[in-house]
Write an enzyme that holds these catalytic residues in place. Structure first.
Site, PDB file in Angstrom:
ATOM      1  N   SER A   1     -26.164 -27.277   8.091  1.00  0.00           N
ATOM      2  CA  SER A   1     -26.828 -27.047   6.813  1.00  0.00           C
ATOM      3  C   SER A   1     -26.198 -27.832   5.673  1.00  0.00           C
ATOM      4  O   SER A   1     -26.783 -27.938   4.602  1.00  0.00           O
ATOM      5  CB  SER A   1     -26.808 -25.551   6.472  1.00  0.00           C
ATOM      6  OG  SER A   1     -25.476 -25.074   6.425  1.00  0.00           O
TER       7      SER A   1
ATOM      8  N   HIS B   1     -32.382 -29.951  10.511  1.00  0.00           N
ATOM      9  CA  HIS B   1     -31.979 -28.701   9.883  1.00  0.00           C
ATOM     10  C   HIS B   1     -33.160 -27.749   9.734  1.00  0.00           C
ATOM     11  O   HIS B   1     -34.043 -27.954   8.898  1.00  0.00           O
ATOM     12  CB  HIS B   1     -31.358 -28.980   8.507  1.00  0.00           C
ATOM     13  CG  HIS B   1     -30.896 -27.765   7.793  1.00  0.00           C
ATOM     14  ND1 HIS B   1     -30.934 -27.633   6.426  1.00  0.00           N
ATOM     15  CD2 HIS B   1     -30.396 -26.577   8.266  1.00  0.00           C
ATOM     16  CE1 HIS B   1     -30.477 -26.437   6.089  1.00  0.00           C
ATOM     17  NE2 HIS B   1     -30.148 -25.789   7.187  1.00  0.00           N
TER      18      HIS B   1
ATOM     19  N   GLU C   1     -35.562 -30.187   7.631  1.00  0.00           N
ATOM     20  CA  GLU C   1     -35.003 -31.404   7.048  1.00  0.00           C
ATOM     21  C   GLU C   1     -34.528 -32.314   8.176  1.00  0.00           C
ATOM     22  O   GLU C   1     -33.780 -31.886   9.052  1.00  0.00           O
ATOM     23  CB  GLU C   1     -33.817 -31.070   6.137  1.00  0.00           C
ATOM     24  CG  GLU C   1     -34.204 -30.328   4.868  1.00  0.00           C
ATOM     25  CD  GLU C   1     -33.003 -29.954   4.025  1.00  0.00           C
ATOM     26  OE1 GLU C   1     -33.115 -30.002   2.785  1.00  0.00           O
ATOM     27  OE2 GLU C   1     -31.938 -29.591   4.596  1.00  0.00           O
TER      28      GLU C   1
ATOM     29  N   ASN D   1     -30.290 -27.032   0.301  1.00  0.00           N
ATOM     30  CA  ASN D   1     -29.036 -26.329  -0.006  1.00  0.00           C
ATOM     31  C   ASN D   1     -28.383 -26.824  -1.289  1.00  0.00           C
ATOM     32  O   ASN D   1     -27.650 -26.077  -1.944  1.00  0.00           O
ATOM     33  CB  ASN D   1     -28.059 -26.428   1.166  1.00  0.00           C
ATOM     34  CG  ASN D   1     -28.264 -25.287   2.144  1.00  0.00           C
ATOM     35  OD1 ASN D   1     -28.374 -24.136   1.746  1.00  0.00           O
ATOM     36  ND2 ASN D   1     -28.344 -25.605   3.427  1.00  0.00           N
TER      37      ASN D   1
END
Length: 285
Positions: free
Chosen positions: A119, A140, A152, A190
């Protein structure tokens, strides 16, 4: 390249979710973990989730059975040698991930795509552990994997463009919306999400509002489905804290990404969210 066989390394929350959606969409899956007890527990969780889908009329009993038949549990990485893509989904510990990739390079074909579900760690850094970094890529998924539509795809500095296109088609076949990211700390989601958590933690830490009040305001006034504390509990406070640390360090200590001591104390106390039965809130079963 046509993907038929998928390896998943790590059968925890993320790994089991990835294995589930791959099996549901016709892929044969080798689900690896360090011992049979762990991986069998994961298979039980997958079947339980699929059973709930049957009860809601989303899939048939036959589809449940077919999906489970496509998943093979294993405790040796050598079982993944025939896979077209292997997705690493172990805990966010960089040395562990690098060691797994070293081992996978020695087991898998040179044409196997080696993907990490990290992540926040650098895909380029993970790829530095192998002699063929061009086939290492970030893939991800988000928790819970069967429900969250976004994926992602992260390009390391040496990732071959051809594998990006293969994974775009793969993500589409899973019913996911894929976005291509550069290898920057936290990637897209994130990085954006850090202020959502960090400012909420600061407000709670300064006792300007309780965690219950903050979540209620964000849901009622902000129309978020979950507040920042409820969402941390779902993700895992330990995972969230590790990600914040990684993003903070990745940007060489940039202040806006600095972790908060309250989150650290929650991890130290073992109150890490739903999986522990208690985080910012308490949970039954």
């Amino acid at each position: 390249m046509t993907i038929q066989y998928v390896g998943v390394v790590g059968s925890g929350t993320m790994g089991s979710g990835i294995a589930q959606i791959c099996a549901q969409n016709g892929y044969y899956v080798y689900l690896y973990d360090v011992n049979d007890t762990i991986v069998q527990k994961s298979l039980y969780s997958i079947e339980k989730r699929l059973q709930k889908m049957v009860e809601k009329g989303k899939i048939t009993k036959k589809e449940l059975e077919q999906s489970m038949e496509r998943i093979e549990a294993c405790t040796e990485l050598s079982n993944l040698k025939a896979c077209d893509v292997v997705i690493e989904a172990v805990p966010e510990k960089l040395p562990l991930k690098k060691e797994i990739f070293r081992q996978l390079e020695g087991v898998c074909s040179e044409q196997t795509i080696l993907a990490t579900n990290t992540s926040s760690f650098s895909v380029t850094d993970i790829a530095s552990a192998v002699n063929t970094p061009e086939r290492v890529v970030g893939l991800h998924f988000f928790n819970p994997v069967p429900l969250m539509p976004l994926v992602e795809i992260i390009k390391g500095f040496k990732t071959s463009e051809k594998w990006i296109h293969v994974l775009l088609r793969f993500a589409d076949s899973l019913g996911k919306e894929a976005v291509i990211c550069e290898d920057t700390p936290g990637f897209i989601v994130n990085r954006i999400a850090r202020p959502f958590y960090n400012e909420a933690l600061k407000i709670a830490g300064e006792r300007l509002a309780s965690v219950e009040q903050i979540d209620r305001i964000m849901k009622k006034a902000g129309h978020f489905k979950m507040g920042p504390f409820e969402l941390q509990d779902l993700i895992g406070i330990d995972v969230n804290f590790s990600t914040t640390e990684s993003v903070y360090n990745g940007f060489f200590g940039e202040g806006r990404f600095r972790p908060h001591y309250l989150q650290q104390r929650m991890v130290q106390s073992g109150k890490i969210g739903r999986k522990a039965g208690e985080g910012y809130f308490r949970y039954e079963n």
